[in-house]
Enzyme design. Structure first.
Site, mmCIF file in Angstrom:
data_model
loop_
_atom_site.group_PDB
_atom_site.id
_atom_site.type_symbol
_atom_site.label_atom_id
_atom_site.label_comp_id
_atom_site.label_asym_id
_atom_site.label_seq_id
_atom_site.Cartn_x
_atom_site.Cartn_y
_atom_site.Cartn_z
ATOM 1 N N HIS A 19 0.804 -1.218 0.000
ATOM 2 C CA HIS A 19 0.000 0.000 0.000
ATOM 3 C C HIS A 19 0.838 1.270 0.000
ATOM 4 C CE1 HIS A 19 -3.440 -2.684 1.590
ATOM 5 N NE2 HIS A 19 -3.445 -2.611 0.271
ATOM 6 N N HIS A 42 -7.833 -7.864 -8.078
ATOM 7 C CA HIS A 42 -8.276 -8.744 -6.994
ATOM 8 C C HIS A 42 -8.536 -7.869 -5.769
ATOM 9 C CE1 HIS A 42 -6.229 -11.427 -9.815
ATOM 10 N NE2 HIS A 42 -6.892 -12.430 -9.274
ATOM 11 N N SER A 101 -6.480 -2.091 -0.805
ATOM 12 C CA SER A 101 -5.992 -1.246 -1.901
ATOM 13 C C SER A 101 -7.099 -0.441 -2.578
ATOM 14 C CB SER A 101 -5.216 -2.085 -2.925
ATOM 15 O OG SER A 101 -5.943 -3.233 -3.311
ATOM 16 N N GLU A 119 -13.709 -8.280 -8.352
ATOM 17 C CA GLU A 119 -13.627 -9.306 -7.307
ATOM 18 C C GLU A 119 -14.556 -10.450 -7.688
ATOM 19 O OE1 GLU A 119 -12.709 -11.735 -4.695
ATOM 20 O OE2 GLU A 119 -11.618 -9.818 -4.641
ATOM 21 N N ASP A 165 -2.853 -8.383 -7.811
ATOM 22 C CA ASP A 165 -2.425 -8.996 -6.540
ATOM 23 C C ASP A 165 -3.317 -10.181 -6.170
ATOM 24 O OD1 ASP A 165 -4.558 -7.308 -6.080
ATOM 25 O OD2 ASP A 165 -3.943 -6.799 -4.042
#
Length: 281
Positions: A19, A42, A101, A119, A165
Site C-alpha cells: 500500500h 483482486h 488497496s 472481485e 495482486d
C-alpha cells in the site's frame, strides 16, 4: 477454488509494503492534471475490521500497521500512508479498521480519475460493491481480474495503473500474472503495472521474474521486504512488488523507506530488503 479471505491478513507487513508503493505511484500520476485509470484485479472487500474473528485469529496486523501506528519518527512518505489509515479510523487513537488497496486508491482519486475494482469471490463481491456504492468514480465488477486486464486496456485516459495482486492459492496464478502482463502491455505499453507477490517458496516466486524477463518488457523494478530468511517450511517469509514503468522517483523513495520499515516491522533483526531492476530501461 475461492477459499482465500484477505481478512486474515489485512494490515500485515505485506499490506504495508504494497500500500505504500500503491500510494507513491498514484501520487505520481496525480502530478499531471489529466485524469488516469486505476484497475484493481483482486480487490477483496476494500475495508477490514481488525476486531473480526479472522483478523484476531492471526493477529498479523499487529506486526504490520500496528508497529507503525504510534511511531513519532515516521519518514514523510510513510507518515502520509499512516495518516490515510488513521483517517479511516475516524482520526481516533485506536486502530480498528484497515484499508484495502481499493480504499487507498479511492482516497487518492480526483474528480477526473476513475477506478475499476474487480472481485470474483461470491461473498466478498457484495461487500465490495456496498463499500463503494456512493463513489461515482468507482465501478465494481464481479469478474475474473486477470481477464479484465485484457478487456479494459487501453483506457480512454491513456494514463493509469494496473494493480495485480492475486492470492496465489492456485499455482497457476504465478503464470496467469505473467500472461496478464503480456496481454496488458501489448495494449497499453505506457501504463504502469504493479504486481504483488508473496515469498512462500522462493522457486515459485522466481517463476514470475523469469516469466517477465522472457517477455522482453523493459523497465521492471523489484521491491522486496523480508521478515525472515527464506525457508523450506510453509509460511510467508517475504513479499514484494514488481513495478513495470515505475515513476522515476520510486526507486529512490523505496531505498529511503525500506531501512526504516525493516527496522520497525522486524525489531528481531531478521529482516532484509531489496530494490533492484529485473530489466532496466
Amino acid at each position: 477454488m475461492l477459499s482465500y479471505h484477505h481478512s486474515f491478513h489485512a494490515g500485515n507487513h505485506a499490506d504495508v509494503l504494497k500500500h505504500i508503493v500503491l500510494m507513491l505511484i498514484l501520487e505520481n500520476l496525480k502530478l499531471k492534471e489529466k485524469g488516469f485509470f486505476y484497475l484493481d484485479t483482486h480487490s477483496g472487500v476494500g475495508r477490514y475490521r481488525l476486531s473480526s474473528n479472522e483478523s484476531e485469529k492471526t493477529g498479523e496486523y499487529k506486526e504490520g500497521i500496528g508497529r507503525l501506528w504510534d511511531q513519532t519518527d515516521l519518514p514523510e512518505d510513510i507518515a502520509r500512508y499512516v495518516k490515510m489509515i488513521k483517517k479511516l479510523n475516524y482520526g481516533g487513537k485506536e486502530l480498528r479498521y484497515y484499508a484495502g488497496s481499493p480504499l487507498i486508491a479511492a482516497e487518492l482519486l480526483r474528480s477526473q480519475d476513475r477506478a475499476l475494482l474487480t472481485e470474483l469471490h461470491p461473498s466478498d463481491y457484495p461487500i465490495l460493491r456496498n463499500n463503494f456504492s456512493d463513489d461515482k468514480n468507482v465501478t465494481v465488477k464481479c469478474d475474473n481480474g486477470f481477464q479484465q486486464v485484457k478487456a479494459t486496456l487501453p483506457p480512454k485516459e491513456r494514463r493509469g495503473l494496473v494493480l495485480i495482486d492475486p492470492p496465489y492459492e492456485l499455482k497457476d496464478d504465478y503464470d496467469l500474472v505473467v500472461k496478464a502482463i503480456e496481454e496488458g502491455y501489448k495494449r497499453f505499453a505506457t501504463g504502469t503495472y504493479a504486481i504483488w507477490y508473496p515469498v512462500v517458496l522462493r522457486q515459485q516466486t522466481k517463476r514470475i521474474f523469469k516469466g517477465l524477463e522472457a517477455t522482453g518488457i523493459r523497465k521492471i523494478l523489484k521491491i522486496e521486504l523480508a521478515v525472515r530468511p527464506d525457508s523450506d517450511q510453509r509460511g510467508m517469509t517475504a513479499s514484494g512488488m514488481v513495478v513495470i514503468n515505475p515513476p522515476w522517483t520510486l526507486e529512490t523513495q523505496m531505498k529511503e523507506i525500506l531501512p526504516y520499515l525493516t527496522k520497525t516491522l522486524v525489531p528481531e533483526g531478521t529482516g532484509s530488503w531489496t530494490v533492484e531492476w529485473i530489466t532496466p530501461e
